[in-house]
Design a protein around this motif. Structure first.
Motif, PDB file in Angstrom:
ATOM      1  N   THR A   1       0.825  -1.208   0.000  1.00 47.39           N
ATOM      2  CA  THR A   1       0.000   0.000   0.000  1.00 47.39           C
ATOM      3  C   THR A   1       0.858   1.257   0.000  1.00 47.39           C
ATOM      4  O   THR A   1       0.344   2.349  -0.184  1.00 47.39           O
ATOM      5  CB  THR A   1      -0.914   0.065   1.239  1.00 47.39           C
ATOM      6  OG1 THR A   1      -0.102   0.210   2.401  1.00 47.39           O
ATOM      7  CG2 THR A   1      -1.790  -1.154   1.366  1.00 47.39           C
TER       8      THR A   1
ATOM      9  N   ASN B   1       0.458   3.968  -2.570  1.00 48.78           N
ATOM     10  CA  ASN B   1      -0.568   5.000  -2.484  1.00 48.78           C
ATOM     11  C   ASN B   1       0.033   6.379  -2.279  1.00 48.78           C
ATOM     12  O   ASN B   1      -0.590   7.391  -2.588  1.00 48.78           O
ATOM     13  CB  ASN B   1      -1.525   4.663  -1.334  1.00 48.78           C
ATOM     14  CG  ASN B   1      -2.809   5.445  -1.405  1.00 48.78           C
ATOM     15  OD1 ASN B   1      -3.057   6.157  -2.374  1.00 48.78           O
ATOM     16  ND2 ASN B   1      -3.618   5.334  -0.386  1.00 48.78           N
TER      17      ASN B   1
ATOM     18  N   TRP C   1      -6.461   3.933   2.560  1.00 49.33           N
ATOM     19  CA  TRP C   1      -5.111   3.626   3.043  1.00 49.33           C
ATOM     20  C   TRP C   1      -5.127   3.392   4.549  1.00 49.33           C
ATOM     21  O   TRP C   1      -4.503   2.466   5.068  1.00 49.33           O
ATOM     22  CB  TRP C   1      -4.180   4.778   2.681  1.00 49.33           C
ATOM     23  CG  TRP C   1      -2.742   4.403   2.620  1.00 49.33           C
ATOM     24  CD1 TRP C   1      -2.208   3.162   2.773  1.00 49.33           C
ATOM     25  CD2 TRP C   1      -1.658   5.291   2.390  1.00 49.33           C
ATOM     26  NE1 TRP C   1      -0.843   3.215   2.641  1.00 49.33           N
ATOM     27  CE2 TRP C   1      -0.486   4.510   2.400  1.00 49.33           C
ATOM     28  CE3 TRP C   1      -1.552   6.660   2.151  1.00 49.33           C
ATOM     29  CZ2 TRP C   1       0.777   5.071   2.198  1.00 49.33           C
ATOM     30  CZ3 TRP C   1      -0.306   7.218   1.949  1.00 49.33           C
ATOM     31  CH2 TRP C   1       0.856   6.422   1.971  1.00 49.33           C
TER      32      TRP C   1
ATOM     33  N   TYR D   1      -6.312   0.000   5.621  1.00 50.49           N
ATOM     34  CA  TYR D   1      -5.388  -1.126   5.471  1.00 50.49           C
ATOM     35  C   TYR D   1      -4.173  -1.032   6.373  1.00 50.49           C
ATOM     36  O   TYR D   1      -3.518  -2.035   6.624  1.00 50.49           O
ATOM     37  CB  TYR D   1      -4.955  -1.255   4.008  1.00 50.49           C
ATOM     38  CG  TYR D   1      -6.042  -1.886   3.194  1.00 50.49           C
ATOM     39  CD1 TYR D   1      -6.260  -3.252   3.239  1.00 50.49           C
ATOM     40  CD2 TYR D   1      -6.893  -1.103   2.416  1.00 50.49           C
ATOM     41  CE1 TYR D   1      -7.285  -3.837   2.535  1.00 50.49           C
ATOM     42  CE2 TYR D   1      -7.926  -1.679   1.714  1.00 50.49           C
ATOM     43  CZ  TYR D   1      -8.119  -3.048   1.782  1.00 50.49           C
ATOM     44  OH  TYR D   1      -9.135  -3.617   1.100  1.00 50.49           O
TER      45      TYR D   1
END
Lengths: 230, 219
Positions: free
Chosen positions: A39, A42, A100, A103
């Motif tokens: 992630t 991002n 975001w 997670y």
């Protein structure tokens, strides 16, 4: 170089850069870290969206100042277009941030000075839209919204710069008040995409703003023709 | 010259306030009834943080109500008359001063009532009084300019809330935090930086009002 040629060149440059950011952001190597894993990609999108929002809204602040100096309706239309564009990028930044957060932190929203600052900032610009729609007379409307925008912008700026520094305990990265600008802790692998990403998002946001502004101008002209068909 | 103007404008404001006692009385009654409602509905739920947050929310709404009428109720004839007599800077400064003074009185009144009904938690803490006075001055100086904007539009209470709340929300959070610290026994030095931020904010909103109010005034 003629201005028209320049117009094409920077837009083509933006498209190329944006393609690089999307492809590179999704495919290029990133450091392997616990918790955030993939992630981390991002950051190219989420941070870029906030940067472009701040950039566009700052431009809008300048336009409002220039409106109060000159009282030319053009600057009012420009300021309005920046708010519309900035709000779209703000909501995109909010949504990418929330996904975001889900997670990495496990929840969509935490009570954090930076997150709250962003939410309050968006509320201010929504209030701007409400104020705009509640005044009929265009000259008076332009004056009122310009004054509100300048007042609110400076007050919010003070809060957003000062509050996180005072409260300290923030879960969001970037302790010194400018999230993500402290590039010292950004891996060199990521800088290859991160810096182009910031530039690409800002150029893209400016492009969108010019389109919104031109659309508003055309609408205004059509309105005038409808009122007075001579 | 400007001092004289501001002084006579303040005199005018207090005179008006005295002659229309019902307006201020309405806000006092608003404070009393809100506190009484809280007293009835929060029985058994009171803890120190809840006490503190509730108090500041009530004060924020009271200042919104008070400041709203500083421009909302000025009729256009009187506005025009003032416009020929006084400079815009004197008008806005006098309004901010009058609002701050009235709000200090209301804040203290609300504080005493709140302590009376909801349990005397903060009465004996001088730091809390300091935070209270700085806080209401902060509210009035930010909201007066917002009221000058909202006062130019019809149906302005909703607008005032929409425009004003995002601007005072960070201030409200800061106040809740520092006054809670004061309740838990912090000294002046501990809440000093928060109070400085609020004073800085008051200064900034004074400067901005000084620059921006003339644009609202010439109508």
């Amino acid at each position: 170089m003629k201005p028209t040629t320049w117009n094409y060149i920077w837009k083509i440059f933006t498209i190329v850069l944006m393609l690089y950011v999307i492809l590179g952001g999704m495919l290029m190597e990133v450091p392997v870290l616990p918790v955030i894993h993939q992630t981390i990609r991002n950051i190219y999108f989420h941070v870029g969206m906030w940067f472009s929002m701040i950039f566009i809204l700052f431009a809008g602040f300048i336009f409002s100042l220039r409106y109060l100096r000159t009282f030319h309706p053009r600057f009012d239309r420009m300021a309005y277009a920046t708010v519309k564009t900035g709000l779209v990028f703000g909501f995109l930044g909010l949504i990418t941030g929330m996904i975001w957060a889900k997670y990495t932190w496990g929840v969509y929203w935490v009570n954090d000075p930076k997150l709250n600052g962003a939410a309050v900032g968006i509320l201010v610009y929504l209030a701007y839209m409400v104020l705009r729609s509640s005044v009929e007379d265009p000259e008076k409307r332009a004056r009122l919204v310009a004054v509100y925008k300048i007042f609110a912008f400076v007050i919010m700026f003070v809060f957003i710069m000062i509050l996180p520094r005072l409260t300290g305990a923030s879960i969001h990265p970037g302790v010194d008040g400018n999230p993500a600008l402290a590039t010292g802790d950004l891996d060199p692998l990521m800088r290859r995409v991160f810096f182009p990403a910031i530039a690409a998002w800002m150029l893209f946001a400016w492009w969108v703003y010019t389109l919104v502004y031109r659309m508003d101008t055309v609408k205004e002209k059509i309105n005038q023709i409808n009122i007075d068909p001579s | 010259m400007v001092h004289r103007e501001i002084l006579s404008l303040i005199h005018k404001e207090f005179l008006l306030e005295w002659r229309q006692k019902h307006a201020l009385g309405g806000i006092v009654l608003y404070l009393v009834s809100t506190i009484f409602i809280c007293y009835l509905s929060f029985t058994g739920l009171m803890s120190v943080p809840v006490w503190n947050a509730l108090f500041w929310i009530i004060i924020a709404f009271a200042s919104l109500n008070l400041v709203l009428k500083s421009f909302g109720e000025e009729n256009s004839g009187r506005k025009l008359y003032l416009y020929t007599l006084a400079s815009p800077q004197a008008v806005i400064f006098s309004k901010i001063l009058v609002n701050s003074l009235t709000m200090i009185v209301l804040g203290v009144l609300g504080f005493i009532l709140f302590n009376l009904f909801m349990g005397n938690i903060a009465g004996g803490k001088p730091v809390y009084w300091l935070v209270l006075i700085t806080g209401v001055v902060g509210f009035s100086s930010v909201l007066t300019m917002v009221s000058a904007i909202a006062g130019q539009v019809r149906n302005n209470f909703t607008l005032m809330a929409v425009l004003g709340f995002p601007l005072i929300l960070p201030l409200l959070l800061l106040l809740i935090r520092s006054s809670l610290a004061a309740l838990q026994g912090a000294g002046v030095a501990d809440v000093g930086s928060d109070l400085l931020v609020i004073l800085l904010l008051v200064l900034i909103s004074l400067t901005l009002s000084n620059i921006l109010f003339p644009y609202l005034w010439k109508d």
